[in-house]
Scaffold this motif. Sequence first.
Motif, PDB file in Angstrom:
ATOM      1  N   LYS A   1     -56.035 -10.057  -3.293  1.00 19.60           N
ATOM      2  CA  LYS A   1     -54.909  -9.164  -3.578  1.00 19.60           C
ATOM      3  C   LYS A   1     -53.703 -10.004  -3.980  1.00 19.60           C
ATOM      4  CE  LYS A   1     -52.425  -8.894   0.822  1.00 19.60           C
ATOM      5  NZ  LYS A   1     -51.526  -8.031   1.598  1.00 19.60           N
ATOM      6  N   TYR A   2     -52.713  -9.316  -4.585  1.00 15.09           N
ATOM      7  CA  TYR A   2     -51.416  -9.909  -4.883  1.00 15.09           C
ATOM      8  C   TYR A   2     -50.314  -9.054  -4.239  1.00 15.09           C
ATOM      9  CZ  TYR A   2     -53.477 -12.724  -8.695  1.00 15.09           C
ATOM     10  OH  TYR A   2     -54.211 -13.601  -9.441  1.00 15.09           O
ATOM     11  N   ASP A   3     -49.246  -9.720  -3.826  1.00  9.67           N
ATOM     12  CA  ASP A   3     -48.004  -9.047  -3.474  1.00  9.67           C
ATOM     13  C   ASP A   3     -46.919  -9.616  -4.381  1.00  9.67           C
ATOM     14  OD1 ASP A   3     -48.970  -7.512  -1.144  1.00  9.67           O
ATOM     15  OD2 ASP A   3     -49.237  -9.474  -0.250  1.00  9.67           O
ATOM     16  N   LEU A   4     -46.168  -8.732  -5.043  1.00  9.77           N
ATOM     17  CA  LEU A   4     -45.143  -9.148  -5.999  1.00  9.77           C
ATOM     18  C   LEU A   4     -43.782  -8.679  -5.513  1.00  9.77           C
ATOM     19  CD1 LEU A   4     -44.368 -10.313  -8.814  1.00  9.77           C
ATOM     20  CD2 LEU A   4     -44.716  -8.002  -9.712  1.00  9.77           C
ATOM     21  N   TYR A   5     -42.834  -9.626  -5.434  1.00 10.38           N
ATOM     22  CA  TYR A   5     -41.470  -9.318  -5.012  1.00 10.38           C
ATOM     23  C   TYR A   5     -40.511  -9.811  -6.096  1.00 10.38           C
ATOM     24  CZ  TYR A   5     -44.066  -9.070  -0.652  1.00 10.38           C
ATOM     25  OH  TYR A   5     -45.005  -8.776   0.303  1.00 10.38           O
ATOM     26  N   VAL A   6     -39.598  -8.917  -6.523  1.00 12.52           N
ATOM     27  CA  VAL A   6     -38.613  -9.258  -7.544  1.00 12.52           C
ATOM     28  C   VAL A   6     -37.241  -8.922  -6.969  1.00 12.52           C
ATOM     29  CG1 VAL A   6     -37.832  -8.881  -9.900  1.00 12.52           C
ATOM     30  CG2 VAL A   6     -40.277  -8.723  -9.363  1.00 12.52           C
ATOM     31  N   ASN A   7     -36.414  -9.954  -6.791  1.00  8.19           N
ATOM     32  CA  ASN A   7     -35.138  -9.758  -6.113  1.00  8.19           C
ATOM     33  C   ASN A   7     -33.966 -10.166  -6.999  1.00  8.19           C
ATOM     34  OD1 ASN A   7     -33.899  -8.936  -3.555  1.00  8.19           O
ATOM     35  ND2 ASN A   7     -33.096 -11.022  -3.527  1.00  8.19           N
TER      36      ASN A   7
ATOM     37  N   ASP B   1     -36.588 -13.784  -2.618  1.00  6.30           N
ATOM     38  CA  ASP B   1     -36.951 -13.060  -1.391  1.00  6.30           C
ATOM     39  C   ASP B   1     -38.420 -12.667  -1.497  1.00  6.30           C
ATOM     40  OD1 ASP B   1     -37.323 -11.423   0.794  1.00  6.30           O
ATOM     41  OD2 ASP B   1     -35.509 -10.231   0.475  1.00  6.30           O
ATOM     42  N   CYS B   2     -39.255 -13.366  -0.723  1.00  9.32           N
ATOM     43  CA  CYS B   2     -40.704 -13.120  -0.765  1.00  9.32           C
ATOM     44  C   CYS B   2     -41.126 -12.143   0.325  1.00  9.32           C
ATOM     45  CB  CYS B   2     -41.465 -14.447  -0.627  1.00  9.32           C
ATOM     46  SG  CYS B   2     -41.209 -15.581  -2.001  1.00  9.32           S
ATOM     47  N   THR B   3     -40.323 -11.102   0.543  1.00  6.05           N
ATOM     48  CA  THR B   3     -40.628 -10.085   1.557  1.00  6.05           C
ATOM     49  C   THR B   3     -40.403  -8.706   0.944  1.00  6.05           C
ATOM     50  OG1 THR B   3     -38.385  -9.769   2.466  1.00  6.05           O
ATOM     51  CG2 THR B   3     -39.661 -11.676   3.268  1.00  6.05           C
ATOM     52  N   ASN B   4     -40.768  -7.673   1.713  1.00  2.00           N
ATOM     53  CA  ASN B   4     -40.561  -6.320   1.196  1.00  2.00           C
ATOM     54  C   ASN B   4     -39.101  -5.878   1.301  1.00  2.00           C
ATOM     55  OD1 ASN B   4     -40.369  -5.817   3.924  1.00  2.00           O
ATOM     56  ND2 ASN B   4     -42.270  -4.642   4.054  1.00  2.00           N
ATOM     57  N   GLY B   5     -38.221  -6.820   1.620  1.00  2.48           N
ATOM     58  CA  GLY B   5     -36.792  -6.554   1.524  1.00  2.48           C
ATOM     59  C   GLY B   5     -36.239  -6.835   0.139  1.00  2.48           C
ATOM     60  N   ALA B   6     -37.083  -7.306  -0.779  1.00  2.00           N
ATOM     61  CA  ALA B   6     -36.646  -7.603  -2.139  1.00  2.00           C
ATOM     62  C   ALA B   6     -36.238  -6.327  -2.874  1.00  2.00           C
ATOM     63  CB  ALA B   6     -37.764  -8.315  -2.901  1.00  2.00           C
TER      64      ALA B   6
ATOM     65  N   PHE C   1     -37.263  -5.156  -5.660  1.00  2.00           N
ATOM     66  CA  PHE C   1     -38.493  -4.471  -6.055  1.00  2.00           C
ATOM     67  C   PHE C   1     -39.647  -5.141  -5.333  1.00  2.00           C
ATOM     68  CE2 PHE C   1     -35.551  -4.381  -9.627  1.00  2.00           C
ATOM     69  CZ  PHE C   1     -35.502  -3.029  -9.954  1.00  2.00           C
ATOM     70  N   ASP C   2     -40.508  -4.356  -4.701  1.00  4.75           N
ATOM     71  CA  ASP C   2     -41.699  -4.944  -4.088  1.00  4.75           C
ATOM     72  C   ASP C   2     -42.919  -4.109  -4.456  1.00  4.75           C
ATOM     73  OD1 ASP C   2     -42.612  -3.317  -1.358  1.00  4.75           O
ATOM     74  OD2 ASP C   2     -40.472  -3.140  -1.735  1.00  4.75           O
ATOM     75  N   PHE C   3     -43.957  -4.836  -4.830  1.00  4.58           N
ATOM     76  CA  PHE C   3     -45.239  -4.236  -5.194  1.00  4.58           C
ATOM     77  C   PHE C   3     -46.290  -4.929  -4.350  1.00  4.58           C
ATOM     78  CE2 PHE C   3     -42.392  -4.243  -8.795  1.00  4.58           C
ATOM     79  CZ  PHE C   3     -42.436  -2.938  -9.246  1.00  4.58           C
ATOM     80  N   GLU C   4     -46.685  -4.273  -3.255  1.00  2.00           N
ATOM     81  CA  GLU C   4     -47.613  -4.896  -2.316  1.00  2.00           C
ATOM     82  C   GLU C   4     -49.042  -4.412  -2.571  1.00  2.00           C
ATOM     83  OE1 GLU C   4     -44.901  -6.141   1.429  1.00  2.00           O
ATOM     84  OE2 GLU C   4     -45.601  -4.069   1.467  1.00  2.00           O
ATOM     85  N   THR C   5     -49.961  -5.309  -2.281  1.00  2.00           N
ATOM     86  CA  THR C   5     -51.403  -5.030  -2.399  1.00  2.00           C
ATOM     87  C   THR C   5     -51.785  -4.629  -3.827  1.00  2.00           C
ATOM     88  OG1 THR C   5     -51.239  -4.227  -0.114  1.00  2.00           O
ATOM     89  CG2 THR C   5     -53.348  -3.962  -1.190  1.00  2.00           C
TER      90      THR C   5
END
Length: 372
Positions: free
Chosen positions: A176-182, A187-192, A194-198
């Motif tokens: 899987k990939y998790d993508l974070y755009v801050n 910010d490599c967390t879901n606080g970014a 934009f976050d696209f997890e799984t």
Amino acid sequence: DFETLAADSTDQALSGLTDGITYYVCLIATDAASNSANATYNFAVDTSAPTGHSITGPADPISSTSPTVEWNDATGETKYDLYVNAGSQDCTDTATFDFETLAADSTDQALSGLTDAVTYYVCLVATDGASNSANATYNFTVDTSAPSGHSITGPADPIGSTSPTVTWDDATGETKYDLYVNAGSEDCTNGATFDFETLAADSTDQALTGLTDAVTYYVCLVATDGASNSANATYNFTVDTSAPSGHSITGPADPISSTSPTVTWDDATGETKYDLYVNAGSEDCTNGATFDFETLAANSTDQALSGLTDGITYYVCLIATDAAANSANATYNFAVDTSAPTGHSITGPADPISSTSPTVEWNDATGETKYD
């Protein structure tokens, strides 16, 4: 019943007993004078092995070289023997790791010193008080290596869109990939922002929307494998939707008396190149124009022309483009006029003239803008 067994006998075979039943033994010894004495005993018949000891861990694959084998507790066991072997199943004490006579009701055993990229085979033997035993088996692979190869390839930096697409090379081994755009910082967390997890394994792009002009965005792409090993790839890009400005065309003069004039302009702000198109008779901002000069250097402010035709109006289109591919046009036109005015013959005064204050007279020329 077995009556009148011989003196000095010490055993008697039985058959046809039933599993799960307790049997009571009464042994009567009698002498010649008919004196007798009883000895008693009981035993249970148990031919059923323990059950229920399914192996629940470690996960397969596992990202540790010191995992713990876990299992559900069996019913009826009095001990466990655990064998863990590298490469193949081995339910004996020749296995790579053997733990014999583990306590009844135990449900785990820690391992250490395992080797990365090796598959280990687990054999758990549950034994009861009647020496009945049953095996549970399982295997798992040690994987301590994170996915690799997922370099981020886009969007371009800078990018002239508020809805760009993040693109990357597919990693090796990810599940899987998790993508974070801050916005503004990594910010490599879901606080970014934009976050696209799984995101699915083997995916290589993700569209974004709603970005803000003039903001730098930081991308963090986390690739994770089945053993939960992960590795980050990072990148940043700036959104730039504003075209260069300020490149007004200042020349040549209109009209111009040369067939080899120079187009001049004020330098734009923010351009990385210019494209100049000069077309006879109408505007054409493409390389189909009469003259095209593509990819002129940034900060250039003039371009010489040659071979123009007298009496023709030329239309200039100057395109300034920045690094984000934003562009803006400046336009202008000028006429080539290399023919002098004609027809202005002088008609007076008379020659000779009898006045000290005569008037010079002439026929009006064609095309003049002034006389000297």
